[in-house]
Scaffold this active site. Sequence first.
Site, short mmCIF file in Angstrom:
data_model
loop_
_atom_site.label_atom_id
_atom_site.label_comp_id
_atom_site.label_asym_id
_atom_site.label_seq_id
_atom_site.Cartn_x
_atom_site.Cartn_y
_atom_site.Cartn_z
N GLU A 76 -2.22 -2.72 -6.93
CA GLU A 76 -1.53 -3.44 -5.86
C GLU A 76 -1.56 -2.69 -4.53
O GLU A 76 -1.83 -3.27 -3.49
CB GLU A 76 -0.04 -3.61 -6.23
CG GLU A 76 0.25 -4.79 -7.12
CD GLU A 76 0.40 -6.06 -6.30
OE1 GLU A 76 -0.51 -6.89 -6.40
OE2 GLU A 76 1.42 -6.21 -5.60
N ASP A 77 -1.21 -1.42 -4.58
CA ASP A 77 -0.87 -0.71 -3.34
C ASP A 77 -1.91 0.28 -2.84
O ASP A 77 -1.75 0.83 -1.75
CB ASP A 77 0.45 0.06 -3.53
CG ASP A 77 1.63 -0.88 -3.75
OD1 ASP A 77 1.47 -2.09 -3.49
OD2 ASP A 77 2.69 -0.42 -4.19
#
Length: 283
Positions: A76-77
């Site tokens: 995700e990040d």
Amino acid sequence: MPTIHNLEKRLRSYLDDDQIAQVVRAYHFAEQAHEGQYRRTGDPYITHPLAVANILTDMHMDHASLMAAMLHDVIEDTGISKEQLAGEFSEEVAELVDGVSKIAQIKFESKAEQQAENLRKMMLAMTRDIRVILVKLADRLHNMRTLGALAPEKRRRIAKETLEIYAPIANRLGMHSLSTEFEDLGFKAMYPMRSMLIDRAVRNARGNRKELLNRILESLQACLEREGLQGKVMGREKHLYGIYQKMRGKKKSFNEIMDVYAFRIIVDKPDTCYRVLGAVHSL
Ligand code: MN
């Protein structure tokens, strides 16, 4: 502040050296991937995956789940791909991380109860591996515990989602202490005033209640002993959100809620259960 070193020590109680080493390697990988990122609390980002892994260690989850916990926000990040994780670790770990990332993409904008039910079903159905759900629940638990750092609007949205989606899922999985913590944290964030007032009322009323809880417990145990029945007696106080729901559902004031205690007697078979029920009724 928890450290990887402390986690390592905790893991020695149920994992072997090789498994622990893999968890530590996942930690260092995640630490590097999240380098320069910070939590809203001001802590380095890696403190979050580490806390999630600690929660899963309380549950004695396997090493692949703990590795997935360390890596759960990496796709995700940080733009690291599922394939990279598979190459670096294993297909299994990559699948788990990917599953957790996919849940994060479901949009929870439920208004109706019906819709929340559908979302819960969808979340359970789209997950082939139950460990994905457990990592996600631990992730949410740590986010709820550190919710204070967020803006009020976002705090309420996450709290609502927790009450509608995550607490019921934890409950359905039989993880009652988890669902209770979700409910109390969610309640506090959604309705700070109501939660504070009920908390105060419970404290005031409690005075001699703790004492009372023990007296009831002991008299139940003595009763079973007299009748020669085997059973494990457990007593608890209802949690804040449970009391609130009851007040709201039955339109009652706090003073009208009588059942703030619950007792549970665990026995070996249905026959004993009815005997115990009879004995308790005549107590
Ligand atoms: Mn997370």
